[in-house]
Design a protein around this motif. Structure first.
Motif, PDB file in Angstrom:
ATOM      1  N   GLY A  88       0.812  -1.214   0.000  1.00 41.21           N
ATOM      2  CA  GLY A  88       0.000   0.000   0.000  1.00 41.21           C
ATOM      3  C   GLY A  88       0.844   1.262   0.000  1.00 41.21           C
ATOM      4  N   SER A  89       0.351   2.310  -0.655  1.00 38.75           N
ATOM      5  CA  SER A  89       1.065   3.582  -0.681  1.00 38.75           C
ATOM      6  C   SER A  89       0.257   4.709  -0.047  1.00 38.75           C
ATOM      7  CB  SER A  89       1.430   3.970  -2.123  1.00 38.75           C
ATOM      8  OG  SER A  89       0.273   4.080  -2.925  1.00 38.75           O
ATOM      9  N   GLU A  90      -1.023   4.450   0.327  1.00 35.83           N
ATOM     10  CA  GLU A  90      -1.858   5.505   0.903  1.00 35.83           C
ATOM     11  C   GLU A  90      -2.495   5.095   2.224  1.00 35.83           C
ATOM     12  OE1 GLU A  90      -4.664   6.814  -2.019  1.00 35.83           O
ATOM     13  OE2 GLU A  90      -3.174   8.013  -3.085  1.00 35.83           O
ATOM     14  N   ASN A  91      -2.920   3.828   2.359  1.00 30.03           N
ATOM     15  CA  ASN A  91      -3.595   3.373   3.561  1.00 30.03           C
ATOM     16  C   ASN A  91      -2.818   2.236   4.212  1.00 30.03           C
ATOM     17  OD1 ASN A  91      -5.844   5.149   3.201  1.00 30.03           O
ATOM     18  ND2 ASN A  91      -6.615   3.767   1.631  1.00 30.03           N
ATOM     19  N   THR A  92      -3.173   1.931   5.469  1.00 30.30           N
ATOM     20  CA  THR A  92      -2.599   0.780   6.165  1.00 30.30           C
ATOM     21  C   THR A  92      -3.527  -0.414   5.967  1.00 30.30           C
ATOM     22  OG1 THR A  92      -1.428   2.077   7.824  1.00 30.30           O
ATOM     23  CG2 THR A  92      -2.017  -0.163   8.419  1.00 30.30           C
ATOM     24  N   ASN A  93      -2.962  -1.549   5.536  1.00 36.80           N
ATOM     25  CA  ASN A  93      -3.747  -2.752   5.314  1.00 36.80           C
ATOM     26  C   ASN A  93      -3.091  -3.938   6.021  1.00 36.80           C
ATOM     27  OD1 ASN A  93      -5.847  -1.919   3.169  1.00 36.80           O
ATOM     28  ND2 ASN A  93      -3.933  -1.173   2.314  1.00 36.80           N
ATOM     29  N   LEU A 124       1.388  13.217 -12.545  1.00 31.02           N
ATOM     30  CA  LEU A 124       1.330  14.262 -11.525  1.00 31.02           C
ATOM     31  C   LEU A 124       1.258  13.688 -10.115  1.00 31.02           C
ATOM     32  CD1 LEU A 124      -1.111  16.846 -13.165  1.00 31.02           C
ATOM     33  CD2 LEU A 124       1.349  17.114 -12.804  1.00 31.02           C
ATOM     34  N   SER A 125       0.403  12.699  -9.889  1.00 33.55           N
ATOM     35  CA  SER A 125       0.258  12.160  -8.531  1.00 33.55           C
ATOM     36  C   SER A 125       1.547  11.499  -8.065  1.00 33.55           C
ATOM     37  CB  SER A 125      -0.916  11.176  -8.460  1.00 33.55           C
ATOM     38  OG  SER A 125      -0.727  10.084  -9.325  1.00 33.55           O
ATOM     39  N   ARG A 126       2.291  10.907  -8.983  1.00 31.76           N
ATOM     40  CA  ARG A 126       3.567  10.296  -8.595  1.00 31.76           C
ATOM     41  C   ARG A 126       4.637  11.355  -8.348  1.00 31.76           C
ATOM     42  NH1 ARG A 126       4.266   4.682 -12.100  1.00 31.76           N
ATOM     43  NH2 ARG A 126       2.361   3.670 -11.334  1.00 31.76           N
ATOM     44  N   SER A 180       6.565  14.578  -1.602  1.00 37.62           N
ATOM     45  CA  SER A 180       5.985  14.564  -0.254  1.00 37.62           C
ATOM     46  C   SER A 180       6.640  13.535   0.650  1.00 37.62           C
ATOM     47  CB  SER A 180       4.480  14.292  -0.331  1.00 37.62           C
ATOM     48  OG  SER A 180       3.821  15.273  -1.102  1.00 37.62           O
ATOM     49  N   PHE A 181       7.016  12.371   0.093  1.00 39.39           N
ATOM     50  CA  PHE A 181       7.518  11.264   0.917  1.00 39.39           C
ATOM     51  C   PHE A 181       9.002  10.985   0.697  1.00 39.39           C
ATOM     52  CE2 PHE A 181       2.946  10.214   0.255  1.00 39.39           C
ATOM     53  CZ  PHE A 181       2.533  10.397   1.576  1.00 39.39           C
ATOM     54  N   PRO A 220       7.605   8.249 -11.212  1.00 44.65           N
ATOM     55  CA  PRO A 220       6.874   9.168 -12.099  1.00 44.65           C
ATOM     56  C   PRO A 220       7.301   9.047 -13.557  1.00 44.65           C
ATOM     57  CG  PRO A 220       7.725  10.326 -10.168  1.00 44.65           C
ATOM     58  CD  PRO A 220       8.355   8.972 -10.174  1.00 44.65           C
ATOM     59  N   MET A 221       8.557   8.674 -13.802  1.00 44.44           N
ATOM     60  CA  MET A 221       9.073   8.603 -15.173  1.00 44.44           C
ATOM     61  C   MET A 221       8.283   7.617 -16.030  1.00 44.44           C
ATOM     62  SD  MET A 221      11.194   9.754 -17.376  1.00 44.44           S
ATOM     63  CE  MET A 221      12.307  10.679 -16.310  1.00 44.44           C
ATOM     64  N   GLU A 222       7.704   6.594 -15.388  1.00 43.88           N
ATOM     65  CA  GLU A 222       6.930   5.602 -16.127  1.00 43.88           C
ATOM     66  C   GLU A 222       5.795   6.266 -16.900  1.00 43.88           C
ATOM     67  OE1 GLU A 222       4.980   1.205 -15.272  1.00 43.88           O
ATOM     68  OE2 GLU A 222       5.018   2.678 -13.643  1.00 43.88           O
ATOM     69  N   PHE A 223       5.096   7.200 -16.254  1.00 44.73           N
ATOM     70  CA  PHE A 223       3.965   7.842 -16.928  1.00 44.73           C
ATOM     71  C   PHE A 223       4.391   9.037 -17.762  1.00 44.73           C
ATOM     72  CE2 PHE A 223       1.294   5.068 -14.503  1.00 44.73           C
ATOM     73  CZ  PHE A 223       0.253   4.843 -15.391  1.00 44.73           C
TER      74      PHE A 223
END
Length: 316
Positions: A33-38, A276-278, A284-285, A295-298
């Motif tokens: 996960g990259s946004e929530n805890t699972n 953009l989100s990447r 941020s992180f 991000p380069m992938e997109f």
């Protein structure tokens, strides 16, 4: 590992007791996960996934619960919020909104073939058909307006070679936004990547992670899926896989002439959203122990989508 909130066995046992699913056997944090805890949760009553919502549209959790109930009732292979014995679906743990859902069988596919892509097209078609007659409204927080704002912000500190690529798609959005928003609508998964789908062999067994789900143009959902499932490492579209996905989808929900005309644009917009989100996540992180996608992938995929040679099939 992307487990933002560590949990101990005693607090888990207390949280899980009201579901009436028996004794806790084991639990394990999920690193992907990259946004929530699972967490994977193993109980006497079966295998489950516990999600603690760390960020994002927490106020929209009732929307996600209702959408997954609708899709589950339509026999789609999706998770859904389990209720406690008193009927509660949305609860709180460690100060975070918490959901317990069935764990779906299967594994992620790293190298999809045409059969996988056929099933992705069929899955997306069934998802849209299940919701288009009664769309559950939720405006995405990463839609066209967000892309225009964040994209404009990034223009000032991207490298010179990246700016024309970004500026071109921003101008395209500004020009075509009304036509895009007039396309056929339904509820969208909006994040239908390989790591959100489960297969056993070539049999699709689950679609997970609906926390980007929203209402919007169905074609956008198709573009997001195709950009991931039908792309080579260099960003080029694999025509065979793309035609398999699009053909399977169109058999269930034929494309319109307006969609055929805007298809290349939508592929570019779907690339921009994740570029953009990447970029934002990377800033941020930076330096933190959090999974960050490249991000380069997109950026590469957006560059390759300047010319699109795979049209929509059977446009009416």
């Amino acid at each position: 590992m992307s487990v933002f909130t560590p949990l101990a066995r005693p607090e888990l046992e207390t949280f899980l007791a009201p579901y009436g699913l028996g004794r806790l056997h084991d639990f394990q944090g999920i690193a992907a996960g990259s946004e929530n805890t699972n967490y994977f949760i193993s109980l006497e009553g079966g295998e489950f996934v516990l999600t603690l919502v760390e960020r994002g549209p927490i106020q929209d959790l009732p929307f996600f619960i209702e959408l997954l109930d609708v899709l589950h009732d339509a026999n789609l292979p999706v998770p859904y919020a389990l209720r406690t014995t008193d009927g509660s679906a949305l609860r709180e743990m460690a100060g975070k909104p918490a959901l317990l859902q069935p764990r779906l069988p299967g594994k992620h596919i790293k190298e999809p073939n045409t059969q996988h892509c056929v099933q992705i097209g069929e899955l997306l078609g069934h998802l849209h058909l299940a919701t288009r007659d009664r769309v559950l409204e939720r405006k995405t927080d990463r839609g066209l307006d967000w892309m225009l704002t964040e994209g404009t912000n990034f223009l000032s500190h991207l490298e010179a070679g990246q700016r024309p690529l970004l500026q071109a798609v921003l101008s395209e959005i500004e020009q075509l936004k009304p036509r895009i928003m007039a396309l056929p609508r339904a509820n969208l998964h909006a994040d239908l990547f390989r790591d959100n789908v489960l297969f056993e062999g070539t049999h699709l067994t689950g679609l997970i992670d609906f926390y980007n789900a929203c209402s919007g143009p169905e074609l956008y959902d198709v573009a997001i899926a195709l950009n991931d499932w039908c792309s080579h490492e260099d960003g080029h579209i694999d025509g065979v896989r793309a035609r398999a996905l699009l053909g399977a989808y169109a058999t269930l929900r034929p494309f319109t002439a307006a969609e055929a005309e805007l298809w290349p644009t939508m592929l570019r917009i779907a690339c921009l959203r994740f570029w953009l989100s990447r970029l934002i996540a990377a800033e941020s992180f930076a330096g933190q122990d959090v999974l960050i996608h490249d991000p380069m992938e997109f950026q590469m995929r957006l560059a390759q989508r300047q010319k699109v040679s795979t049209p929509l099939p059977f446009a009416l």
